[in-house]
Write a protein that holds these residues in place. Structure first.
Motif, short mmCIF file in Angstrom:
data_model
loop_
_atom_site.label_atom_id
_atom_site.label_comp_id
_atom_site.label_asym_id
_atom_site.label_seq_id
_atom_site.Cartn_x
_atom_site.Cartn_y
_atom_site.Cartn_z
N VAL A 294 12.63 1.14 4.09
CA VAL A 294 13.27 -0.08 3.62
C VAL A 294 12.65 -1.15 5.16
N LEU A 295 12.80 -0.48 6.38
CA LEU A 295 12.55 -1.41 7.45
C LEU A 295 11.27 -1.72 7.61
N MET A 296 10.38 -0.82 7.17
CA MET A 296 8.83 -1.09 7.31
C MET A 296 8.47 -2.28 6.31
N THR B 103 4.38 7.18 1.37
CA THR B 103 5.45 6.97 0.44
C THR B 103 5.24 8.09 -0.78
N HIS B 104 4.15 8.44 -0.72
CA HIS B 104 3.66 9.47 -1.91
C HIS B 104 3.87 10.68 -1.43
N ARG B 105 3.49 10.97 -0.19
CA ARG B 105 3.59 12.51 0.19
C ARG B 105 5.00 12.56 0.90
N LEU B 106 5.74 11.79 1.29
CA LEU B 106 7.10 11.67 2.10
C LEU B 106 6.68 12.30 3.43
N GLN B 107 5.61 11.81 3.99
CA GLN B 107 5.07 12.13 5.14
C GLN B 107 5.22 11.02 6.26
N ALA B 108 5.60 11.11 7.64
CA ALA B 108 5.56 10.11 8.58
C ALA B 108 4.90 10.50 9.79
N SER B 109 4.60 9.93 10.88
CA SER B 109 3.93 10.13 11.89
C SER B 109 3.97 8.86 12.72
N PRO C 20 0.93 -1.35 -0.05
CA PRO C 20 0.00 0.00 0.16
C PRO C 20 0.84 1.12 0.08
N PRO C 21 0.45 2.64 -0.55
CA PRO C 21 1.01 3.62 -0.62
C PRO C 21 1.47 4.06 0.84
N VAL C 22 0.52 3.72 1.81
CA VAL C 22 0.83 4.15 3.31
C VAL C 22 0.93 2.87 4.13
N LEU C 23 2.40 2.83 4.45
CA LEU C 23 2.80 1.57 5.31
C LEU C 23 2.49 1.87 7.02
N THR C 24 2.07 0.83 7.57
CA THR C 24 1.97 1.38 8.96
C THR C 24 2.28 -0.04 9.71
#
Length: 217
Positions: free
Chosen positions: A160-162, A136-142, A124-128
């Protein structure tokens, strides 16, 4: 994502590489077909951004050789010739996508990202994981709703770790996937970036060092 840019117009090649690096990609650059073939023989790239009219070894031959050996590397072919027959010919020899020059850089990034997703297992484009959300599209992390101010390199290492889904990731693999070919394998750069990443992720700690093996999330 690991990308090779093969383009004989040096200014354009360097600009493309700089722009892709700002998207947290690891990018190598070559300026002729022979150098492209040499890099592709020894390194595993997700995407090849390939100028069709390369000097020395023509881009068509680079494309055909890569396809013939069954490489997973996806090929984005570029050329100033934008007629339909030219595009059809490029796709017919095995290119995955075709982008005529001049092009809009945002479109180039979107096409490279799309090809990169096809070269890997679908994710998915958002890894959790562990309360961490990585877009990974917006280059944002929380983490747990708290925005993380990550550098591009920290973002790439965390991705890479996720993607490893709890498996151990060696320092060598991190160098290969998050840095370009200019990274010195004998430096402590991986350890330094992981240390900074740990600090920014906060408590409870979620990156564990496995002595002699690497890191896992």
């Amino acid at each position: 994502m690991r990308v090779l840019v093969a383009e004989d117009e040096r200014d354009l090649a360097d600009l493309v590489a700089m722009g892709l690096r700002r998207q947290a990609m690891a990018v190598d650059v070559v300026y002729d077909g022979a150098a492209a073939a040499e890099r592709l023989a020894v390194s595993d790239y997700d995407v090849l951004v390939l100028d069709r009219d390369l000097p020395g070894l023509h881009g068509d031959l680079v494309c055909r050789e890569l396809v013939a050996r069954g490489s997973r590397t996806r090929i984005l072919m570029m050329t100033a010739a934008s007629s339909v027959p030219e595009r059809v010919a490029g796709l017919g020899m095995g290119a995955d996508d075709y982008l005529p020059k001049p092009f809009d850089f945002t479109e180039l990034v979107a096409r490279v990202r799309a090809l990169g997703r096809r070269s890997r297992d679908q994710v998915p484009p958002v890894l959790t994981r562990h309360g961490i959300a990585l877009d990974t599209h917006r280059l944002q992390a929380s983490r747990d709703g708290r925005h993380l101010h990550l550098s591009l390199k920290e973002f790439a290492v965390l991705e890479v770790l996720m993607r490893a889904e709890g498996a151990v990731v060696s320092a060598e693999r991190l160098l290969d996937e998050a840095w370009d070919e200019n990274a010195d394998p004998f430096t402590t750069v991986v350890r330094v970036v992981v240390s900074r990443l740990r600090a920014k992720l906060g408590d409870p700690p979620c990156i564990r060092t496995v002595p002699g093996a690497g890191y896992l999330l």
